[in-house]
Design an enzyme around this catalytic site. Structure first.
Site, PDB file in Angstrom:
ATOM      1  N   GLY A 476       0.752  -1.190   0.037  1.00 32.10           N
ATOM      2  CA  GLY A 476      -0.128  -0.067  -0.046  1.00 32.10           C
ATOM      3  C   GLY A 476       0.940   1.286   0.051  1.00 32.10           C
ATOM      4  CE1 TYR A 477       4.919   0.165   0.228  1.00 33.41           C
ATOM      5  CE2 TYR A 477       6.467  -0.136  -1.651  1.00 33.41           C
ATOM      6  CZ  TYR A 477       6.133  -0.506  -0.375  1.00 33.41           C
ATOM      7  OH  TYR A 477       6.871  -1.312   0.258  1.00 33.41           O
ATOM      8  CB  SER A 478       0.419   4.390  -5.526  1.00 40.67           C
ATOM      9  OG  SER A 478       1.798   4.130  -5.883  1.00 40.67           O
ATOM     10  CD  GLU A 592       9.444  -5.084  -5.873  1.00 48.84           C
ATOM     11  OE1 GLU A 592       8.682  -5.550  -6.584  1.00 48.84           O
ATOM     12  OE2 GLU A 592       9.352  -4.258  -5.392  1.00 48.84           O
ATOM     13  CD  GLU A 725       8.918   8.205 -18.119  1.00 46.09           C
ATOM     14  OE1 GLU A 725       8.928   7.954 -19.203  1.00 46.09           O
ATOM     15  OE2 GLU A 725       8.482   7.613 -17.135  1.00 46.09           O
TER      16      GLU A 725
END
Length: 740
Positions: A476-478, A592, A725
């Site tokens: 649960g990051y973004s 990772e 990017e």
């Protein structure tokens, strides 16, 4: 029996000595003279590969690389190749022995020509006739000063003649500068050495690798200079190296150069070690160099701007060397065809050559393969492959079976129940899992995080569940306003006695259906810098207040918007101290990324093998697809690109094995592999046509729709775990040292 060759340490000493020698010369273009040649001989450079103690192709490549950096046109590779041929072992004539002694002493200088054996038909011809060597040869370097010419003639044989009477040289400037010659010969041979057709073809491949190494050295030197220039040259009040456009341009160059460096080094090592697939690796290196070095050379000049036009600058010399070098022995066409032939002209199970992963890695590869043959084959595997993509993503029964082997903890420390296997055993495991199409299992990021930052109680509770395949985690990051800029996340966690109360929203959450969520929250809204206020938690997904709203992804899977409404989590579920979440999170992501690029390229390699299997028996308009020149060109070029990605994968494993995980190197592999997956999908669709757009379970779907599904899935790998990017900026700033 393998020859006893110099060690890596010996090669490092040699490289430092050669670079130091060239550094003492003028910084202008090196002019080859008899005196310089004797100086090179005094450094031992004309004896490279003259015996096992003097090295082999790896040493020739190393010397060529440094010659390219110094813009030195001396025919050092030609001398090395003559040594590598061991001509004295085939012809014991005193004249030949005297020539070799003079070559090593710097009294003789030779140029080598493959004549009609060259892949480029414009290279000339040669034949023995009436006791003389008759020849007309093109693209001969330093022909005005060499004392001997070594030329291959039909037979085949290597003929050595002295320059002088019967030998004339006509200057043929290339790319606006002298140094190359057309040579006509009608002279008696000094010596003739027999060879076989196969040996000559092999030597031509070796010569091309050596010449590409010099081109790489030139491209690398110009690139290093432009990176330094970008850090100093100011426009609009700041260094141009701070502009994102420049950073990403140079990051792309760095990635391309790494691909060339790794494939050339591997080809040379495989040749020296007499590995069976060395010719395949050489073809991949040559195809990679031909497509990459010229592009890097152009981009380097773009970044230099007008300063790079001046002949007073080094850049024009390197630009010429790159273009001449990659084309001297035929360029990309022949190696690409060789790679295409490997995949399209053979029957059976045709794959990429396996790497030697060392005794432990090779043995473990066999062990995993045997286990998968028993536990993931036949009806069990067929039943799984009939499921939709979303249903194939995870298989709890398989995860538990794999958990019984202990391999989920392959690289874990033994104190956590792991096996402490090395990076190459981990690579062997990844290869076999991907090749078999087995579903994923385990939670490597969460396990690494718990092992480093977890409390003893957390480690005892959660790690065994992961190890045994009984639990899987989401991340649960973004958030709606915090994607790549994760430091701006807003999901709040407020301490309330022995608990934290969490409120907020996470988006694009995969594996939301797992047992736990690894959740990034903000515990200090006023922290400066913002990332200092982040704290990580393990949140059971059965906790009250969690609302899940799944959404189908364009690649056939699902992710979810996950809402946290007054979710109470015990304080004992916090990982690390309050406010240390950024360190915990970024450390896990670095782990990772170290293997993420390798995982992606293995997926592409496996799908490429399946694509080639289909093409071998397919027809278009009544003609075999595999005979179509366009199909062969695209397949060969793709094979080279995939091989470059595989080399980056091995390079990352080598670093992990040394206890290092440089984030910029992991980023190089991730960027390259993710975009390779996109390119593969687009090229495959071009080759196969609209039938390849048919999705799984559609009548007539090629490879059950896997190719178009992979193309849709490829977008995720370019975006997730840090967009490409962002990764390019990381490469530019951390890897190249450009200003932030």
């Amino acid at each position: 029996m393998l020859r006893e060759l110099p060690s890596d340490e010996d090669r490092q000493i040699l490289q430092e000595a050669v670079r130091g020698f060239f550094a003492d010369l003028s910084d202008r273009a090196v002019v080859v003279t008899a005196q310089l040649w004797k100086q090179l001989a005094a450094q031992g450079l004309t004896q490279i590969a003259a015996s096992p103690a003097e090295g082999g192709l790896r040493e020739i490549v190393l010397v060529q690389l440094e010659a390219g950096r110094a813009a030195c046109p001396a025919p050092l590779a030609d001398a090395g190749l003559v040594n590598l041929m061991q001509p004295a072992a085939r012809n014991e004539s005193p004249a030949l022995r005297a020539f070799l002694d003079d070559l090593h002493a710097g009294e003789a200088m030779t140029a080598l020509s493959f004549a009609s054996f060259d892949h480029d038909g414009a290279a000339g011809w040669a034949q023995l006739q009436g006791g003389n060597l008759n020849a007309e040869l093109a693209f001969i370097e330093s022909a005005d000063i060499v004392t001997h010419l070594a030329v291959f003639v039909p037979g085949p044989a290597l003929v050595i003649v002295k320059t002088g009477e019967g030998v004339t040289a006509e200057p043929t400037p290339m790319m606006g500068k002298p140094g190359w010659w057309r040579v006509r010969i009608d002279a008696p041979p000094l010596a003739t050495v027999p060879f076989t057709e196969r040996e000559v073809r092999d030597l031509l491949a070796v010569a091309a690798v050596a010449e590409d190494a010099r081109a790489f050295g030139a491209a690398q030197r110009a690139f290093e200079q432009v990176v330094a220039y970008a850090g100093e040259r100011c426009q609009f009040g700041q260094p141009i190296g701070r502009f994102q456009a420049i950073q990403h341009k140079l990051a792309n160059c760095h990635i391309a150069l790494r691909a060339v460096q790794l494939t050339i080094a591997n080809a040379a090592a495989q040749y020296d070690l007499e590995a069976a697939p060395w010719r395949w690796f050489a073809a991949a290196a040559l195809a990679t160099a031909a497509s990459s070095l010229r592009r890097v050379s152009l981009e380097t000049h773009h970044a230099f701007g007008a300063i790079g036009y001046s002949e007073e600058h080094e850049a024009p010399r390197h630009f010429r060397q790159v273009h001449v070098g990659v084309l001297r022995y035929g360029g990309q066409r022949s190696p690409v065809e060789q790679l295409a032939s490997h995949f399209l002209d053979r029957d059976g199970d045709v794959r990429f050559p396996e790497y030697d992963l060392g005794p432990a890695g090779n043995a473990f590869r066999r062990e995993v393969r045997a286990w998968l043959d028993t536990h993931w084959s036949g009806e069990r595997r067929d039943r799984h492959e009939q499921l939709s993509f979303a249903e194939r993503e995870y298989d709890r029964e398989f995860a538990r079976a794999l958990g019984a082997t202990g391999w989920i903890g392959l690289n874990w420390p033994k104190r956590f129940g792991g096996q402490e296997r090395g990076a190459f055993e981990q690579l062997a495991f990844m290869e076999e899992m991907e090749r078999s199409g087995a579903p994923r299992a385990g939670a490597p990021v969460q396990a690494a995080m718990l092992q480093v930052y977890g409390t003893p109680e957390q480690q005892q509770r959660y790690l065994p569940e992961i190890l045994h395949g009984e639990a899987i985690y989401g991340m649960g990051y973004s958030e709606p306003q915090a994607g790549s800029d994760l430091a701006s996340l807003k999901t709040r966690a407020v301490r309330d006695g022995d608990h934290y109360v969490i409120n907020g929203q996470k988006i694009w959450t995969t594996t939301y259906w797992g047992e736990y969520m690894l959740l990034a929250t903000r515990t200090d809204p006023n922290a400066s810098p913002p990332h200092a206020g982040i704290t990580m938690f393990i949140v059971p997904m059965t906790t009250s207040g969690i609302i899940i709203r799944p959404s189908e992804t364009m690649y056939g899977g699902t992710f979810a918007n996950v809402f946290y409404d007054e979710v109470r989590v015990p304080a004992e579920n916090r990982i690390g101290a309050e406010g240390e979440g950024w360190k915990v999170l970024t450390g896990a992501l670095a782990t990772e990324r170290g293997f993420i690029g390798g995982g992606i390229v293995l997926k592409v390699a496996h799908m490429f093998e399946l694509l080639c299997e289909y093409i071998r028996t397919a027809e278009r308009h009544g003609r075999p697809m595999r005979r179509d020149p366009l199909v062969r060109a695209r397949v060969g070029a793709l094979a080279a690109e995939i091989e470059a990605g595989r080399r980056m994968m091995v390079h990352c494993a080598e670093q992990v094995d040394k206890g290092e995980t440089p984030p910029d190197e992991a980023a190089v592999s991730k960027v390259y592999s993710g975009e390779l997956m996109e390119r593969f999908g687009e090229i495959a669709l071009d080759l196969l046509g609209p039938e390849a757009l048919l999705s799984e379970h559609s009548p007539g779907a090629i490879l059950r729709g896997r190719i178009e599904q992979m193309l849709r899935h490829s977008l995720m790998w370019v975006i997730s775990i840090g967009t490409n990017e962002i990764q390019r900026s990381l490469i530019a700033q951390r890897g190249l040292g450009l200003p932030r």
